[in-house]
Design a protein around this motif. Structure first.
Motif, mmCIF file in Angstrom:
data_model
loop_
_atom_site.group_PDB
_atom_site.id
_atom_site.type_symbol
_atom_site.label_atom_id
_atom_site.label_comp_id
_atom_site.label_asym_id
_atom_site.label_seq_id
_atom_site.Cartn_x
_atom_site.Cartn_y
_atom_site.Cartn_z
ATOM 1 N N UNK A 125 -5.452 16.590 -1.457
ATOM 2 C CA UNK A 125 -4.040 16.971 -1.352
ATOM 3 C C UNK A 125 -3.877 18.105 -0.345
ATOM 4 N N UNK A 126 -2.748 18.090 0.350
ATOM 5 C CA UNK A 126 -2.491 19.133 1.347
ATOM 6 C C UNK A 126 -1.599 20.235 0.800
ATOM 7 N N UNK A 127 -1.082 20.044 -0.397
ATOM 8 C CA UNK A 127 -0.307 21.099 -1.071
ATOM 9 C C UNK A 127 -0.365 20.842 -2.568
ATOM 10 N N UNK B 284 -2.618 26.639 6.843
ATOM 11 C CA UNK B 284 -2.995 26.252 5.479
ATOM 12 C C UNK B 284 -3.139 27.490 4.594
ATOM 13 N N UNK B 285 -2.870 27.297 3.319
ATOM 14 C CA UNK B 285 -3.051 28.324 2.288
ATOM 15 C C UNK B 285 -3.962 27.714 1.242
ATOM 16 N N UNK B 286 -5.048 28.406 0.911
ATOM 17 C CA UNK B 286 -5.988 27.854 -0.067
ATOM 18 C C UNK B 286 -6.479 28.952 -0.983
ATOM 19 N N UNK B 287 -6.733 28.583 -2.236
ATOM 20 C CA UNK B 287 -7.410 29.523 -3.123
ATOM 21 C C UNK B 287 -8.883 29.136 -3.150
ATOM 22 N N UNK C 246 -9.282 34.180 -4.891
ATOM 23 C CA UNK C 246 -8.462 34.782 -3.839
ATOM 24 C C UNK C 246 -7.732 33.735 -3.002
ATOM 25 N N UNK C 247 -6.711 34.226 -2.271
ATOM 26 C CA UNK C 247 -5.911 33.337 -1.411
ATOM 27 C C UNK C 247 -6.262 33.590 0.047
ATOM 28 N N UNK C 248 -6.555 32.526 0.778
ATOM 29 C CA UNK C 248 -6.785 32.674 2.219
ATOM 30 C C UNK C 248 -5.732 31.852 2.962
ATOM 31 N N UNK D 274 -20.994 29.190 0.981
ATOM 32 C CA UNK D 274 -21.061 30.421 0.183
ATOM 33 C C UNK D 274 -20.945 30.116 -1.310
ATOM 34 N N UNK D 275 -21.094 28.841 -1.663
ATOM 35 C CA UNK D 275 -20.951 28.384 -3.053
ATOM 36 C C UNK D 275 -19.579 28.740 -3.607
ATOM 37 N N UNK D 276 -18.581 28.353 -2.849
ATOM 38 C CA UNK D 276 -17.193 28.559 -3.278
ATOM 39 C C UNK D 276 -16.431 27.251 -3.070
ATOM 40 N N UNK D 277 -15.518 26.981 -4.020
ATOM 41 C CA UNK D 277 -14.704 25.764 -3.924
ATOM 42 C C UNK D 277 -13.332 26.082 -3.366
ATOM 43 N N UNK D 278 -12.793 25.143 -2.591
ATOM 44 C CA UNK D 278 -11.494 25.343 -1.943
ATOM 45 C C UNK D 278 -10.425 24.487 -2.611
ATOM 46 N N UNK D 279 -9.275 25.088 -2.860
ATOM 47 C CA UNK D 279 -8.139 24.341 -3.404
ATOM 48 C C UNK D 279 -6.952 24.617 -2.490
ATOM 49 N N UNK D 280 -6.479 23.580 -1.800
ATOM 50 C CA UNK D 280 -5.362 23.793 -0.860
ATOM 51 C C UNK D 280 -4.069 23.873 -1.671
ATOM 52 N N UNK D 281 -3.383 25.005 -1.587
ATOM 53 C CA UNK D 281 -2.152 25.151 -2.375
ATOM 54 C C UNK D 281 -0.895 24.862 -1.551
ATOM 55 N N UNK D 282 -1.001 25.044 -0.228
ATOM 56 C CA UNK D 282 0.151 24.757 0.621
ATOM 57 C C UNK D 282 -0.334 24.602 2.058
#
Ligand SMILES: C[S@@+](CC[C@H](N)C(=O)[O-])C[C@H]1O[C@@H](n2cnc3c(N)ncnc32)[C@H](O)[C@@H]1O
Ligand SMILES: [Zn+2]
Length: 386
Positions: free
Chosen positions: A282-284, A220-223, A149-151, A202-210
């Motif tokens: 990375x920030x995006x 910030x936008x992260x999946x 999901x996207x947050x 919560x055992x979830x990984x964050x990937x910053x997309x923008x």
């Protein structure tokens, strides 16, 4: 339908969005534009219909735009604790003929998000756009988000994040800020680090997309990907930024438990100041930026030029070193007239270093050169500008 802000301003200098009975900030159109572009880019990457939640929606300007302007939206849940906002948001959904796609709620954001935290109820995307800090909603938002999901998070509390109130920043974001000339970048990194750490629990990984900074906020936008390994991988991006206030030297230190307390500057031996723990990754994501750029071209946004320029800059600085140099600030310290940033970048290039502009500050650049070399190139640029 939005409040007529002028009616609630008591003087010319009054900031009316917060004075109106229902919050609406026209200046945030740019922020909402970017949110629409990012949501569409995200929808295109997962290639199916998506559900979206805006837990702090006010009169619904953002959520209604999602339903109207983003293709592939199945439903939007908009919510606000303010009853008047709820009524207007409902009206706006009807006014824009998207009431079939939109559900409007009137409750506390955390309560709402918790109701959607069970496995098959979760959202594909959640946009948290509160007053001040988003931190108090992050935990519930993560739990109400599907795998991949996207947050999206807005933080307008720049005083803590930029180091004016360091204790508040440590309290809320779990990291120490620093009042450097690149404090806005550190603010994004603190927010991203806070999200990654919370998701990891919560055992979830964050990937910053923008991510970006504009006016009085960072965003910030992260999946988020489910899995303990993904969480561990994401946490490898955490660490510290060390800064020398004497000679402008900066460096980063990876890892959460590696800081020596009395680090000395490798350039001038002064004591280094520490920011973090924060996100050093990375920030995006350049590919995500490409998708957003496609969307800018496909649409007729009033601020298309400004948006296009910002995304192009962000894409350029994706891989550039952490911590930009602000030319005005350097010139101030060195008692020099201010040359153009372009000229300094050219000089750095001629001296064998990379130089990239940054969306954070139009008078700044990033470089792989040590601060002494940036200063040398700056002096050469000043000499040649005379
Ligand atoms: C910055 S405004 C939202 C602006 C909106 N997202 C937009 O793009 O125009 C923040 C909103 O959060 C609402 N709010 C504050 N605390 C809340 C809570 N605990 N639960 C739900 N809404 C809340 C306020 O009533 C306000 O309308
Ligand atoms: Zn130093």
């Amino acid at each position: 339908m939005v409040p007529r802000l002028k009616a609630f301003a008591k003087s010319c200098s009054d900031y009316a969005p917060s004075k109106a009975p229902v919050f609406y900030n026209p200046v945030m159109e740019f922020n909402r534009d970017i949110a629409v572009l990012a949501l569409q880019a995200y929808q295109k990457t997962i290639e199916r219909e998506i559900s979206v939640c805006e837990p702090l929606a006010s009169c619904g300007a953002r959520g209604v735009r999602f339903a109207v302007e983003v293709q592939g939206i199945r439903k939007v849940v908009m919510n606000d604790i303010n009853e008047k906002a709820f009524v207007i948001a409902k009206h706006n959904a009807e006014l824009n003929n998207v009431e079939a796609k939109i559900t409007v709620k009137n409750e506390d954001a955390n309560l709402l998000l918790n109701k959607y935290s069970a496995p098959r109820r979760r959202f594909d995307a959640i946009d948290v756009d509160p007053f001040g800090s988003p931190v108090r909603y992050v935990d519930s938002a993560i739990r109400a988000l599907r795998d991949h999901g996207l947050i999206a998070l807005t933080a307008t509390d720049m005083a803590p994040l930029c180091g004016v109130h360091p204790k508040a920043c440590i309290r809320k974001y779990g990291g120490k800020p620093l009042r450097t000339e690149y404090c806005h970048e550190l603010a994004v990194r603190l927010l991203a680090g806070c999200l990654a750490t919370m998701a990891a629990k919560h055992e979830m990984g964050t990937h910053i997309v923008f991510s970006h900074n504009a006016e009085h906020y960072v965003r910030i936008y992260a999946t988020i990907e489910y899995g303990a390994k993904k969480a561990d991988e994401a946490l490898k991006n955490m660490g510290y930024v060390l800064h020398c206030f004497e000679c402008f030297h900066r460096e980063s230190l990876n890892g959460l438990h590696t800081v020596e307390r009395s680090g000395k500057c490798s350039e001038c031996e002064s004591k280094l100041s520490i920011a973090g723990p924060l996100w050093l990754g990375k920030l995006s994501d350049a590919r995500f930026c490409d998708l957003m750029e496609d969307e800018v071209r496909r649409r007729k946004l009033r601020q298309a030029d400004r948006i296009g320029k910002m995304i192009a800059l962000i894409k350029e600085e994706v891989d550039a070193p952490i911590g930009y140099y602000v030319i005005d600030k350097l010139c101030d310290a060195l008692n020099l007239p201010v040359p153009s940033v372009k000229k300094v970048a050219e000089k750095l290039g001629k001296n064998g270093f990379a130089a990239t502009l940054t969306h954070f500050n139009s008078k700044a650049l990033r470089s792989n050169a040590p601060s002494s070399e940036v200063q040398r190139s700056l002096k050469e640029a000043v000499r040649e500008s005379k």
